[in-house]
Design a protein around this motif. Structure first.
Motif, short mmCIF file in Angstrom:
data_model
loop_
_atom_site.label_atom_id
_atom_site.label_comp_id
_atom_site.label_asym_id
_atom_site.label_seq_id
_atom_site.Cartn_x
_atom_site.Cartn_y
_atom_site.Cartn_z
N GLY A 244 0.85 -1.19 0.00
CA GLY A 244 0.00 0.00 0.00
C GLY A 244 0.88 1.23 0.00
O GLY A 244 1.98 1.23 0.56
N ALA A 245 0.43 2.30 -0.65
CA ALA A 245 1.23 3.52 -0.75
C ALA A 245 0.33 4.75 -0.87
O ALA A 245 -0.87 4.63 -1.13
CB ALA A 245 2.17 3.45 -1.95
N LEU A 246 0.89 5.90 -0.65
CA LEU A 246 0.31 7.23 -0.83
C LEU A 246 -0.65 7.67 0.28
O LEU A 246 -0.61 8.80 0.72
CB LEU A 246 -0.40 7.38 -2.19
N GLY A 247 -1.59 6.82 0.69
CA GLY A 247 -2.53 7.23 1.72
C GLY A 247 -3.68 8.08 1.23
O GLY A 247 -4.56 8.45 2.02
N HIS A 248 -3.70 8.42 -0.06
CA HIS A 248 -4.82 9.19 -0.63
C HIS A 248 -4.98 8.83 -2.10
O HIS A 248 -4.08 8.26 -2.73
CB HIS A 248 -4.64 10.69 -0.45
N VAL A 249 -6.11 9.18 -2.65
CA VAL A 249 -6.43 8.82 -4.03
C VAL A 249 -5.60 9.65 -5.01
O VAL A 249 -5.25 10.80 -4.73
CB VAL A 249 -7.94 9.02 -4.30
N ILE A 250 -5.28 9.06 -6.18
CA ILE A 250 -4.66 9.80 -7.28
C ILE A 250 -5.78 10.40 -8.13
O ILE A 250 -6.66 9.68 -8.60
CB ILE A 250 -3.78 8.90 -8.16
N THR A 251 -5.73 11.71 -8.33
CA THR A 251 -6.73 12.37 -9.15
C THR A 251 -6.07 13.03 -10.36
O THR A 251 -4.87 13.34 -10.32
CB THR A 251 -7.50 13.45 -8.36
N ASP A 252 -6.85 13.25 -11.41
CA ASP A 252 -6.35 13.98 -12.56
C ASP A 252 -6.10 15.43 -12.15
O ASP A 252 -6.91 16.05 -11.46
CB ASP A 252 -7.37 13.93 -13.70
N MET A 253 -4.98 15.99 -12.58
CA MET A 253 -4.60 17.33 -12.12
C MET A 253 -5.51 18.42 -12.65
O MET A 253 -5.62 19.49 -12.04
CB MET A 253 -3.16 17.62 -12.54
N ASP A 254 -6.20 18.19 -13.76
CA ASP A 254 -7.07 19.22 -14.33
C ASP A 254 -8.51 19.12 -13.83
O ASP A 254 -9.13 20.13 -13.51
CB ASP A 254 -7.07 19.14 -15.87
N THR A 255 -9.04 17.91 -13.78
CA THR A 255 -10.45 17.73 -13.42
C THR A 255 -10.65 17.34 -11.97
O THR A 255 -11.78 17.34 -11.49
CB THR A 255 -11.09 16.66 -14.31
N GLN A 256 -9.56 16.96 -11.26
CA GLN A 256 -9.64 16.46 -9.88
C GLN A 256 -10.51 15.21 -9.78
O GLN A 256 -11.06 14.90 -8.72
CB GLN A 256 -10.17 17.55 -8.94
N THR A 303 -7.72 4.10 -4.56
CA THR A 303 -8.85 4.31 -3.66
C THR A 303 -8.61 5.57 -2.83
O THR A 303 -7.53 6.17 -2.88
CB THR A 303 -9.03 3.11 -2.72
N PRO A 304 -9.59 5.98 -2.03
CA PRO A 304 -9.37 7.15 -1.16
C PRO A 304 -8.20 6.99 -0.20
O PRO A 304 -7.72 7.98 0.36
CB PRO A 304 -10.70 7.25 -0.39
N PHE A 305 -7.71 5.74 -0.01
CA PHE A 305 -6.61 5.51 0.93
C PHE A 305 -5.29 5.20 0.23
O PHE A 305 -4.34 4.79 0.88
CB PHE A 305 -6.98 4.38 1.90
N GLY A 306 -5.23 5.39 -1.10
CA GLY A 306 -3.96 5.22 -1.78
C GLY A 306 -4.02 4.26 -2.94
O GLY A 306 -5.10 3.93 -3.46
N ILE A 307 -2.84 3.79 -3.35
CA ILE A 307 -2.74 2.82 -4.43
C ILE A 307 -2.28 1.48 -3.86
O ILE A 307 -1.52 1.44 -2.89
CB ILE A 307 -1.78 3.29 -5.54
#
Length: 442
Positions: A244-256, A303-307
């Motif tokens: 598990g990594a990041l701890g948060h979701v990856i979003t598109d930088m333009d549309t979020q 997911t909201p908790f990472g990748i």
């Protein structure tokens, strides 16, 4: 009874109840939950001391022992601490009675299989391709001297939509789009689109427009199929082969918009410099993917908790060669802890932090704790939490308890963390009793 006597009796009763409520046994009793979770082999000291002689009864002594005894019933002496020892996965009930038979407390205990993971801290490169073509903007096509149009907008395509199919062709690469658009335009036929919009599938038809300037057929859309960046590895679970990594979701930088993963991978990364955080302006790690760096794992979920995905071995530079225990949410306490992260090259270091607030969560939710960096070395190097630290593991009392997720913009020395339990859940590791013993408790 004389009314005055009744009033005095009632007043005395109220005073006695209030006095009892201030006693240590009552306060510890009130603070004790009705349910408790333990890992196999874990010992737990209850913050409850019986004020009088009492009896403890366990319906499953093969699962749970009290004060080192495997008998179903045990007498407790006044002021004797109550210690629980879990033996195997399953559910058990502990009943406490006083004065020979008056029920005092019933505690349901869930024992889950022992789980240990290796904390991360490595800075990783993240490469992800979406499960389709992401719409990040509308584009006006010049179709005449004084006329412009956006076929995509006219067809009802919205920013953040994921185009998964065009004319029956599944899309996972933008290079496939131009040929489909050209053929449809030359044949004067609309393109059948299948779009994923949130959790909904939408079908529409789009008529390509011929661009008089570029002499080609256009959708009137800005599209993207991939994203890349850096973050921090939180954990590797060797027995399950997942990370598990990041701890948060990856979003598109333009549309979020959260990126729906089609495929992806994490690779080794090297931190070259740090842009320090300042009040109102979060800093960031500057890093690059190592040339010919080996792939550490794939990306299966965002997911909201990472990748999360599969990983075959513990990555290099780990501070831990052996797995350590994880903590349930209810075990996390306000007080000192440490975070693992990289601020130079690939060397992981330990830094002191303080957990200043814990939110008790019964279901998955982000922002489970508020943390503050107290280590002067990290404050000097980075100003606190910077972008790229998300996913940095948090250790307390020798257990992995969570990961750094966000920085406070106006106070970069502080930020949010999520509980490790929710990350483990999204990695496919569910903390529940094994099926073989789960349903046997009465």
């Amino acid at each position: 009874m004389n009314p005055n006597v009744k009033r005095l009796f009632g007043l005395a009763l109220v005073i006695m109840v209030c006095f009892c409520c201030t006693t240590a046994p009552f306060r510890t009793y009130a603070a004790l939950p009705n349910q408790l979770r333990l890992f196999e082999g874990q010992q737990k000291q209850l913050a409850l001391v019986m004020p009088v002689h009492a009896q403890a009864t366990v319906d499953r002594p093969d699962i749970l022992q009290v004060n080192g005894h495997d008998r179903p019933s045990l007498r407790l002496s006044p002021q004797q601490p109550i210690s629980l020892q879990s033996k195997q996965s399953g559910q058990a009930k502990l009943r406490l009675k006083i004065f020979g038979g008056i029920p005092f407390k019933t505690l349901k205990v869930n024992v889950v299989p022992d789980l240990r993971v290796i904390p991360g801290g490595q800075t990783i490169g993240v490469k992800v391709k979406s499960a389709g073509i992401l719409v990040v903007g509308h584009h006006l096509v010049r179709v005449g001297v004084d006329k412009k149009t956006s076929p995509g907008e006219d067809a009802g395509v919205q920013l953040g939509d994921l185009i998964v199919s065009m004319d029956g062709t599944r899309l996972n690469d933008v290079t496939k789009v131009s040929d489909i658009v050209r053929r449809a335009g030359e044949n004067k036929k609309p393109i059948d689109l299948i779009i994923r919009r949130g959790q909904t599938e939408v079908k529409t038809k789009l008529n390509p427009a011929y661009d008089d300037e570029d002499k080609t057929w256009r959708l009137g859309l800005y599209i993207r199929d991939s994203a890349a960046g850096v973050g921090t590895l939180t954990f590797y679970a060797p027995d399950q082969g997942v990370y598990g990594a990041l701890g948060h979701v990856i979003t598109d930088m333009d549309t979020q918009t959260p990126i729906v993963v089609g495929q992806g991978e994490i690779v080794q990364s090297n931190v070259t410099s740090i842009s320090k955080s300042q009040n109102g302006e979060p800093g960031e790690k500057r890093a690059h993917f190592l040339k010919e760096s080996r792939v550490l794992g794939n990306i299966e979920r965002n997911t909201p908790f990472g990748i999360f995905g599969k990983m075959k071995a513990n990555p290099e530079h780990s501070l831990y060669k052996e797995a350590i225990p994880v903590a349930f949410n209810e075990e996390v306490q306000e007080g000192p802890a440490e975070m693992l992260t990289v601020v130079n090259g690939q060397q992981i270091e330990r830094y002191k932090i303080e957990i200043v607030h814990v939110t008790r969560q019964s279901s998955a939710a982000t922002k489970g704790m508020v943390i503050r960096v107290t280590d002067p070395r990290l404050l000097q190097k980075t100003g606190g939490i910077v972008q790229g630290m998300s996913g940095s593991p948090i250790i307390q009392n020798g257990k992995l308890i969570g990961a750094v997720t966000h920085v406070f913009v106006n106070d970069p020395s502080s930020g949010y963390g999520c509980f490790i339990e929710w990350m483990l859940q999204d990695a496919g590791i569910v903390l529940t009793p094994s099926k073989s013993t789960q349903g046997k408790a009465s």
